[in-house]
Design a protein around this motif. Structure first.
Motif, PDB file in Angstrom:
ATOM      1  N   LEU A  49       0.833  -1.208   0.000  1.00 39.79           N
ATOM      2  CA  LEU A  49       0.000   0.000   0.000  1.00 39.79           C
ATOM      3  C   LEU A  49       0.864   1.254   0.000  1.00 39.79           C
ATOM      4  O   LEU A  49       0.571   2.214  -0.725  1.00 39.79           O
ATOM      5  N   GLU A  50       1.917   1.265   0.803  1.00 39.03           N
ATOM      6  CA  GLU A  50       2.790   2.444   0.867  1.00 39.03           C
ATOM      7  C   GLU A  50       3.480   2.702  -0.471  1.00 39.03           C
ATOM      8  O   GLU A  50       3.685   3.852  -0.860  1.00 39.03           O
ATOM      9  N   THR A  51       3.830   1.641  -1.166  1.00 36.52           N
ATOM     10  CA  THR A  51       4.472   1.775  -2.478  1.00 36.52           C
ATOM     11  C   THR A  51       3.508   2.325  -3.517  1.00 36.52           C
ATOM     12  O   THR A  51       3.881   3.161  -4.351  1.00 36.52           O
ATOM     13  N   LEU A  52       2.270   1.866  -3.471  1.00 36.94           N
ATOM     14  CA  LEU A  52       1.298   2.253  -4.499  1.00 36.94           C
ATOM     15  C   LEU A  52       0.609   3.580  -4.234  1.00 36.94           C
ATOM     16  O   LEU A  52       0.078   4.197  -5.166  1.00 36.94           O
ATOM     17  N   LEU A  53       0.603   4.049  -2.983  1.00 41.08           N
ATOM     18  CA  LEU A  53      -0.125   5.272  -2.671  1.00 41.08           C
ATOM     19  C   LEU A  53       0.352   6.482  -3.482  1.00 41.08           C
ATOM     20  O   LEU A  53      -0.489   7.211  -4.039  1.00 41.08           O
ATOM     21  N   PRO A  54       1.658   6.751  -3.613  1.00 42.72           N
ATOM     22  CA  PRO A  54       2.074   7.912  -4.424  1.00 42.72           C
ATOM     23  C   PRO A  54       1.630   7.850  -5.887  1.00 42.72           C
ATOM     24  O   PRO A  54       1.041   8.825  -6.389  1.00 42.72           O
ATOM     25  N   PRO A  55       1.855   6.733  -6.619  1.00 42.70           N
ATOM     26  CA  PRO A  55       1.350   6.708  -7.989  1.00 42.70           C
ATOM     27  C   PRO A  55      -0.174   6.729  -8.062  1.00 42.70           C
ATOM     28  O   PRO A  55      -0.752   7.259  -9.026  1.00 42.70           O
ATOM     29  N   LEU A  56      -0.827   6.206  -7.050  1.00 42.61           N
ATOM     30  CA  LEU A  56      -2.283   6.262  -7.046  1.00 42.61           C
ATOM     31  C   LEU A  56      -2.793   7.676  -6.825  1.00 42.61           C
ATOM     32  O   LEU A  56      -3.872   8.038  -7.307  1.00 42.61           O
TER      33      LEU A  56
END
Length: 293
Positions: A11-18
């Motif tokens: 989740l932490e990895t995907l939050l910025p691109p999301l």
């Protein structure tokens, strides 16, 4: 699987691109041109396909392949994107070998019609159950996430995970959500509730809340004919971690994900209390007895 990222790390990895994906979806919504509609869906909510679906899925695929090239991934548009072939698998794996799922625009019809209650939904699935879900509402500038056994949290889109507030569903409106396909089968639940029947309540000009509104306490409960891994079942996991009761139509605990077919769970009941749960069970038993046999 050894050296796998934790659900929280995913989740932490995907939050910025999301966040970028959310801004993209919001900015192009007024001018979006619909692609040809899907032909394998039974209702016009599932049939809509926009440029945003394909573009956001590509963004998430690139982020995942860059960070976790060995991860399993199943996105709604897996047949149309260029990156599916680069993932190790698109199905559930053994215990601890997580499958990441994506609905790039949950509520594409809402999105194309200009409403604000669409979401971008990411799930992290273990063999038996969800480990995490992240649901972003771009037009409402907020998001929800849940970690298995930890709870559901919400916050503004700019906030990191650890700054979100824990969510507890305690005082919902006396309104019951019926999934698509149930309006002809369940005309009422109890005099204590009103029914939100999406099939008849919605139009391109008339806003109607979707199942995700249960997280805002707009619904006391819901009856779903099924819950896809990428959307409906993921939202029910968020509701469950926020204190709701989630069962099958017979009141049993949900079977493990690996026993499901076609990336979806069978009929679901979601209730904010034991009283609501009992009323929903009684309604299903009364109006849908053949399904329970």
């Amino acid at each position: 699987m050894s050296n796998s990222p934790t659900p929280r790390q995913i989740l932490e990895t995907l939050l910025p691109p999301l966040r970028l994906a959310a801004a993209y979806a919001k900015n192009i919504q007024p001018v979006i041109a619909a692609c040809p509609e899907k032909t394998d869906q039974q209702n016009h909510f599932g049939a809509a396909l926009s440029d945003a679906d394909l573009s956001i899925q590509t963004m998430v695929e690139v982020a995942l392949l860059g960070a976790y090239p060995q991860i399993r991934f199943y996105g709604e548009e897996y047949e149309k994107t260029a990156n599916t072939k680069y993932f190790r698998a698109i199905d559930l794996g053994p215990e601890g070998d997580y499958l990441v799922t994506l609905d790039p625009i949950d509520g594409t019809r809402f999105y194309l019609d200009g409403h604000d209650n669409y979401q971008i939904i990411v799930g992290v699935l273990n063999q038996d159950e969800y480990e995490a879900v992240l649901a972003i509402s771009p037009a409402q500038d907020c998001y929800y996430y849940a970690l298995r056994g930890v709870g559901t949290f919400s916050g503004p889109l700019h906030a990191p995970l650890d700054q979100c507030q824990k969510l507890q569903i305690e005082n919902p409106k006396p309104l019951i959500y019926l999934g698509w396909g149930l309006s002809d089968q369940i005309p009422d639940v109890s005099p204590a509730y009103q029914i939100n029947d999406l099939k008849t309540a919605y139009s391109d000009e008339q806003f109607a809340p979707n199942i995700n509104a249960i997280l805002k306490e707009d619904f006391a409960g819901a009856i779903l004919e099924s819950g896809k891994f990428i959307d409906g079942a993921a939202i029910t996991f968020l509701a469950q971690e926020a204190g709701c009761i989630v069962t099958t139509w017979t009141g049993e605990p949900l079977p493990p994900l690996c026993s499901s077919q076609n990336y979806q769970r069978p009929g679901l009941i979601v209730a904010s209390s034991t009283t609501v749960h009992q009323h929903l069970l009684q309604a299903v038993e009364k109006y849908c007895p053949k399904i329970l046999i």
